[in-house]
Design a protein around this motif. Structure first.
Motif, PDB file in Angstrom:
ATOM      1  N   ASP A  24     -41.008   9.151 -22.307  1.00  0.00           N
ATOM      2  CA  ASP A  24     -42.108   8.186 -22.326  1.00  0.00           C
ATOM      3  C   ASP A  24     -42.888   8.261 -23.631  1.00  0.00           C
ATOM      4  OD1 ASP A  24     -41.617   6.909 -20.020  1.00  0.00           O
ATOM      5  OD2 ASP A  24     -42.926   8.153 -18.786  1.00  0.00           O
ATOM      6  N   TRP A  25     -43.055   9.481 -24.145  1.00  0.00           N
ATOM      7  CA  TRP A  25     -43.757   9.637 -25.427  1.00  0.00           C
ATOM      8  C   TRP A  25     -42.929   9.053 -26.565  1.00  0.00           C
ATOM      9  CZ3 TRP A  25     -48.685  10.599 -25.458  1.00  0.00           C
ATOM     10  CH2 TRP A  25     -49.248  11.249 -24.356  1.00  0.00           C
ATOM     11  N   LEU A  26     -41.605   9.247 -26.468  1.00  0.00           N
ATOM     12  CA  LEU A  26     -40.718   8.645 -27.476  1.00  0.00           C
ATOM     13  C   LEU A  26     -40.794   7.122 -27.398  1.00  0.00           C
ATOM     14  CD1 LEU A  26     -37.541  10.900 -27.197  1.00  0.00           C
ATOM     15  CD2 LEU A  26     -39.057  10.713 -29.157  1.00  0.00           C
ATOM     16  N   GLU A  27     -40.818   6.628 -26.166  1.00  0.00           N
ATOM     17  CA  GLU A  27     -40.913   5.183 -25.929  1.00  0.00           C
ATOM     18  C   GLU A  27     -42.226   4.640 -26.496  1.00  0.00           C
ATOM     19  OE1 GLU A  27     -38.591   3.271 -24.449  1.00  0.00           O
ATOM     20  OE2 GLU A  27     -39.805   1.444 -24.558  1.00  0.00           O
ATOM     21  N   LEU A  28     -43.307   5.406 -26.281  1.00  0.00           N
ATOM     22  CA  LEU A  28     -44.619   4.997 -26.794  1.00  0.00           C
ATOM     23  C   LEU A  28     -44.599   4.954 -28.325  1.00  0.00           C
ATOM     24  CD1 LEU A  28     -47.660   4.397 -26.202  1.00  0.00           C
ATOM     25  CD2 LEU A  28     -48.056   6.839 -26.528  1.00  0.00           C
ATOM     26  N   GLY A  29     -44.001   5.998 -28.923  1.00  0.00           N
ATOM     27  CA  GLY A  29     -43.902   6.054 -30.382  1.00  0.00           C
ATOM     28  C   GLY A  29     -43.127   4.867 -30.926  1.00  0.00           C
ATOM     29  N   LYS A  30     -42.010   4.571 -30.291  1.00  0.00           N
ATOM     30  CA  LYS A  30     -41.160   3.445 -30.723  1.00  0.00           C
ATOM     31  C   LYS A  30     -41.921   2.124 -30.594  1.00  0.00           C
ATOM     32  CE  LYS A  30     -38.179   1.253 -28.300  1.00  0.00           C
ATOM     33  NZ  LYS A  30     -37.220   1.056 -27.208  1.00  0.00           N
ATOM     34  N   SER A  31     -42.576   1.949 -29.446  1.00  0.00           N
ATOM     35  CA  SER A  31     -43.327   0.705 -29.212  1.00  0.00           C
ATOM     36  C   SER A  31     -44.467   0.551 -30.210  1.00  0.00           C
ATOM     37  CB  SER A  31     -43.892   0.681 -27.794  1.00  0.00           C
ATOM     38  OG  SER A  31     -42.851   0.714 -26.875  1.00  0.00           O
ATOM     39  N   LEU A  32     -45.187   1.668 -30.433  1.00  0.00           N
ATOM     40  CA  LEU A  32     -46.308   1.622 -31.395  1.00  0.00           C
ATOM     41  C   LEU A  32     -45.817   1.237 -32.781  1.00  0.00           C
ATOM     42  CD1 LEU A  32     -48.677   4.615 -30.594  1.00  0.00           C
ATOM     43  CD2 LEU A  32     -49.291   2.205 -30.764  1.00  0.00           C
ATOM     44  N   PHE A  33     -44.666   1.810 -33.170  1.00  0.00           N
ATOM     45  CA  PHE A  33     -44.080   1.506 -34.474  1.00  0.00           C
ATOM     46  C   PHE A  33     -43.777   0.012 -34.586  1.00  0.00           C
ATOM     47  CE2 PHE A  33     -40.228   0.975 -37.102  1.00  0.00           C
ATOM     48  CZ  PHE A  33     -40.705   1.460 -38.305  1.00  0.00           C
ATOM     49  N   PHE A  34     -43.127  -0.536 -33.539  1.00  0.00           N
ATOM     50  CA  PHE A  34     -42.782  -1.970 -33.538  1.00  0.00           C
ATOM     51  C   PHE A  34     -44.034  -2.845 -33.548  1.00  0.00           C
ATOM     52  CE2 PHE A  34     -38.410  -0.893 -32.167  1.00  0.00           C
ATOM     53  CZ  PHE A  34     -37.755  -1.678 -33.093  1.00  0.00           C
ATOM     54  N   ILE A  35     -45.051  -2.441 -32.751  1.00  0.00           N
ATOM     55  CA  ILE A  35     -46.283  -3.234 -32.670  1.00  0.00           C
ATOM     56  C   ILE A  35     -46.988  -3.262 -34.028  1.00  0.00           C
ATOM     57  CG2 ILE A  35     -48.599  -3.322 -31.617  1.00  0.00           C
ATOM     58  CD1 ILE A  35     -47.166  -2.049 -29.073  1.00  0.00           C
ATOM     59  N   ILE A  36     -47.138  -2.073 -34.635  1.00  0.00           N
ATOM     60  CA  ILE A  36     -47.828  -1.998 -35.939  1.00  0.00           C
ATOM     61  C   ILE A  36     -47.062  -2.799 -36.985  1.00  0.00           C
ATOM     62  CG2 ILE A  36     -48.521  -0.423 -37.811  1.00  0.00           C
ATOM     63  CD1 ILE A  36     -49.079   1.684 -35.548  1.00  0.00           C
ATOM     64  N   CYS A  37     -45.730  -2.606 -37.046  1.00  0.00           N
ATOM     65  CA  CYS A  37     -44.905  -3.330 -38.033  1.00  0.00           C
ATOM     66  C   CYS A  37     -45.020  -4.843 -37.818  1.00  0.00           C
ATOM     67  CB  CYS A  37     -43.442  -2.912 -37.941  1.00  0.00           C
ATOM     68  SG  CYS A  37     -43.129  -1.324 -38.662  1.00  0.00           S
ATOM     69  N   SER A  38     -44.914  -5.273 -36.561  1.00  0.00           N
ATOM     70  CA  SER A  38     -44.978  -6.714 -36.258  1.00  0.00           C
ATOM     71  C   SER A  38     -46.294  -7.317 -36.708  1.00  0.00           C
ATOM     72  CB  SER A  38     -44.811  -6.960 -34.759  1.00  0.00           C
ATOM     73  OG  SER A  38     -43.624  -6.428 -34.332  1.00  0.00           O
ATOM     74  N   PHE A  39     -47.408  -6.630 -36.389  1.00  0.00           N
ATOM     75  CA  PHE A  39     -48.719  -7.181 -36.765  1.00  0.00           C
ATOM     76  C   PHE A  39     -48.968  -7.121 -38.271  1.00  0.00           C
ATOM     77  CE2 PHE A  39     -49.838  -6.559 -32.183  1.00  0.00           C
ATOM     78  CZ  PHE A  39     -49.983  -7.919 -31.915  1.00  0.00           C
ATOM     79  N   LEU A  40     -48.423  -6.084 -38.917  1.00  0.00           N
ATOM     80  CA  LEU A  40     -48.573  -6.011 -40.385  1.00  0.00           C
ATOM     81  C   LEU A  40     -47.813  -7.162 -41.052  1.00  0.00           C
ATOM     82  CD1 LEU A  40     -48.312  -2.193 -41.244  1.00  0.00           C
ATOM     83  CD2 LEU A  40     -50.277  -3.676 -41.599  1.00  0.00           C
ATOM     84  N   ILE A  41     -46.574  -7.385 -40.602  1.00  0.00           N
ATOM     85  CA  ILE A  41     -45.768  -8.486 -41.175  1.00  0.00           C
ATOM     86  C   ILE A  41     -46.447  -9.823 -40.876  1.00  0.00           C
ATOM     87  CG2 ILE A  41     -43.520  -9.684 -41.091  1.00  0.00           C
ATOM     88  CD1 ILE A  41     -42.265  -6.898 -40.428  1.00  0.00           C
ATOM     89  N   ALA A  42     -46.915  -9.983 -39.615  1.00  0.00           N
ATOM     90  CA  ALA A  42     -47.590 -11.237 -39.236  1.00  0.00           C
ATOM     91  C   ALA A  42     -48.835 -11.453 -40.089  1.00  0.00           C
ATOM     92  CB  ALA A  42     -47.949 -11.197 -37.757  1.00  0.00           C
ATOM     93  N   GLY A  43     -49.605 -10.377 -40.298  1.00  0.00           N
ATOM     94  CA  GLY A  43     -50.833 -10.469 -41.106  1.00  0.00           C
ATOM     95  C   GLY A  43     -50.527 -10.924 -42.521  1.00  0.00           C
ATOM     96  N   TYR A  44     -49.489 -10.331 -43.112  1.00  0.00           N
ATOM     97  CA  TYR A  44     -49.103 -10.703 -44.478  1.00  0.00           C
ATOM     98  C   TYR A  44     -48.630 -12.157 -44.528  1.00  0.00           C
ATOM     99  CZ  TYR A  44     -46.638 -10.859 -48.910  1.00  0.00           C
ATOM    100  OH  TYR A  44     -46.222 -11.237 -50.161  1.00  0.00           O
ATOM    101  N   GLN A  45     -47.849 -12.556 -43.511  1.00  0.00           N
ATOM    102  CA  GLN A  45     -47.344 -13.943 -43.464  1.00  0.00           C
ATOM    103  C   GLN A  45     -48.500 -14.934 -43.351  1.00  0.00           C
ATOM    104  OE1 GLN A  45     -44.130 -14.931 -43.902  1.00  0.00           O
ATOM    105  NE2 GLN A  45     -43.581 -12.802 -44.194  1.00  0.00           N
TER     106      GLN A  45
END
Lengths: 145, 71
Positions: free
Chosen positions: A35-56
């Motif tokens: 679950d912690w690995l899952e949380l880490g993976k999800s957090l990574f995807f969420i942060i990356c997605s919002f950073l890319i969206a913000g730049y776009q």
């Protein structure tokens, strides 16, 4: 606010949806380590997605930002770097596939496990395919350039 | 590759960013060119020589670079 690039606006919306849907689908119960690995993976995807969206969105609504982005995209040195990186990655993958195919065949010869031979054969087929593709690409560029 | 880009740029009182904008490349490309690390395409060389109103051979020090290549 004026939209200067619809392409980047749509990409921004796309990554925002990915970020929101990742938050939405992250269902954690914290019963084990995964679950912690899952949380880490999800957090990574969420942060990356919002950073890319913000730049776009930044380059969608900022004329200066869009100009800088286009300049960076068209810059010949950046294009050369991108091509060199792609070529390097291709070369590494090509050699890795060759090494892996040899390794699995050697392992099969030692342990006599059928699966190892199949994996080795798959890598060998992939290597042969890449070899033929590289010949075709050479012929294409010999004619084009 | 040796060149006189910095010399010509300072003569025109341009910053690296301004020059980059005028020849449509990133400022990192100009920095790399001035350091002699990057060899430009013929079109970029043309744009630079047009902007500085000089010959490509002078801007990119043809004789010196040929001598360097041969040595």
């Amino acid at each position: 606010m004026k939209i200067y690039s619809y392409r980047h606006f749509i990409t921004g919306i796309f990554f925002t949806i990915i970020g929101i849907s990742t938050i939405w689908t992250t269902n954690l119960t914290f019963t084990d380590t995964f679950d912690w690995l899952e949380l880490g993976k999800s957090l990574f995807f969420i942060i990356c997605s919002f950073l890319i969206a913000g730049y776009q969105f930044y380059i969608t609504f900022s004329k200066k930002g869009l100009k800088e982005h286009d300049l960076e995209e068209k810059d010949e040195r950046n294009q050369l770097i991108d091509k060199s990186v792609d070529a390097m990655i291709g070369k590494i993958a090509y050699n890795m596939i060759f090494v892996l195919s040899l390794l699995f065949i050697i392992l099969w010869a030692i342990f006599k496990i059928g699966t190892l031979l199949w994996i080795g054969a798959a890598f060998s087929i992939l290597y042969t395919m890449l070899l033929f593709i590289s010949f075709a690409v050479i012929v294409y560029y010999e004619k084009k350039l | 590759m040796r060149n006189k880009i910095k010399q010509y740029r300072t003569q025109l009182d341009l910053t690296q960013e301004q020059l980059a904008e005028k020849v449509q490349v990133s400022s990192r490309t100009i920095i790399s060119l001035e350091k002699g690390k990057y060899k430009p395409s013929i079109m970029l060389a043309y744009r630079l020589s047009l902007l500085f109103d000089c010959r490509i051979e002078d801007l990119f020090q043809l004789k010196e670079n040929l001598a360097l290549e041969e040595s």
